[in-house]
Design an enzyme around this catalytic site. Structure first.
Site: not given
Length: 377
Positions: A15, A75, A94, A96, A118, A271, A274
């Protein structure tokens, strides 16, 4: 403002944080857009497309990091990128952090302002409910989770050899979705569409009512309590972990001892990986090596599931993030943060401090476990 876009270097991550259309909008607004050479190729966007949109292509990744006032990623930075963090740039990606103590330490030490997609909220804007920048990737991940469950349930890939939708005279697979948020809803929708027998476990009364109306009898919707969870998981062919506590580590709802009650060669698609995963036995995997087995249960714990469909994911991500990127660029970081409490909620680290209590608590807990382990050793 000078906005930079770098190539993602996390394994199997193709991505990119900005489409050419997004670059064009920023350039038209008078901003300078620096794109690392080749950053968009994995998502189907050539360097020429970015140049045509008004961006500049930069070969040297260090130059992009050093010269950007606003650095866009998909990421979280990984170890080779820690040295490029600097206090003069704002990082928007993102993160996390609740499951990433080393990255958090690097951000704190660097003085970087780090805004996490997020944890950005809708603020007071009713058009942006919930977590607007997490939602598009949650939609993608949820839909992929059902596909992954169906795929790895096949015998050649380690599963039970059960067809997800069955055939006339043969029962379909039983799929249990833990969590009825965006991920869980999308996973259940695809699983139902594939003909599976689907159960959704959720704790919110209000959300249970919404799910009941949404699925209208096509899926079982149950209150999630420890006894019901254990019972449903024990009969499942596929368990999809779709639990989210915004900004915090995911609760460990599937314990190691529960695996012994599960069907042999059942599949867990976590899922929530993360955020550390919702199964005690979950550990991050990659698209190149996505599964492993614990106690005869197959685990799929790919930490960047939407990266498997980079073209779709990149377009969906830019659709959601671009208004915020424009605000940061047009108004300046401090101006945008002052004007939008939802965006302000996304600031995880700034000025060498962790600003999200849930992240601090999760990291303190993980370090306590590590310290106790060292003491015991």
């Amino acid at each position: 403002m000078r906005v930079g876009v770098v190539t993602e270097i996390k394994p199997a991550e193709k991505r990119v944080a900005l489409t050419p259309a997004g670059a064009h909008e920023l350039a038209e607004a008078g901003h300078e857009v620096l794109v690392q050479a080749g950053a968009g190729i994995g998502s189907g966007f050539s360097d020429q497309m970015y140049v045509g949109a008004g961006a500049s292509i930069v070969v040297d990744v260090d130059q992009v990091w050093a010269e950007s006032e606003l650095l866009l990623k998909v990421k979280e930075p990984i170890a080779p990128e820690y040295g490029r963090l600097n206090p003069d740039a704002t990082l928007f990606t993102y993160l996390h952090l609740a499951a990433a103590p080393a990255l958090t330490d690097a951000l704190v030490a660097s003085g970087t302002t780090a805004i996490a997609y997020e944890t950005v909220t809708g603020g007071h804007d009713p058009a942006r409910p919930g977590l607007p920048l997490l939602a598009p990737m949650s939609e993608v991940a949820g839909r992929l989770a059902a596909q992954a469950g169906a795929y790895f349930l096949q015998d050649p890939f380690g599963g039970r050899g059960v067809l997800i939708g069955g055939v006339p005279g043969v029962a379909p697979a039983r799929i249990v979705v833990i969590g009825g948020g965006v991920v869980g809803t999308n996973a259940a929708r695809v699983a139902v569409g594939m003909g599976a027998e689907v159960t959704i476990l959720e704790r919110s009364i209000a959300r249970l009512t919404e799910l009941e109306l949404l699925f209208d009898g096509r899926a079982r919707v149950l209150m999630s309590d420890p006894l019901t969870l254990r019972e449903e998981v024990s009969h499942a062919d596929v368990v999809i972990g779709a639990v989210l506590v915004a900004g915090a580590a995911a609760p460990k709802l599937i314990t190691r001892d529960m695996l012994s009650d599960m069907r042999k060669r059942a599949v867990i698609v976590d899922v929530a990986i993360d955020q550390g995963g919702c199964a005690e036995t979950s550990t991050p995997t990659t698209h190149g090596d996505p599964t492993y087995v614990v106690d005869d249960v197959l685990h799929y714990c790919v930490a960047n599931m939407p990266g498997g469909v980079p073209n779709t994911s990149t377009r969906a991500l830019t659709n959601a993030t671009l208004p915020y990127v424009r605000a940061l660029a047009d108004e300046g970081v401090q101006g945008a943060l002052s004007a939008d409490p939802g965006l302000r909620a996304g600031v995880n680290v700034a000025g060498g401090e962790i600003l999200v209590p849930a992240v601090r608590e999760a990291l303190d807990a993980s370090r306590t476990v590590v310290d106790h382990g060292r003491m015991a050793a």
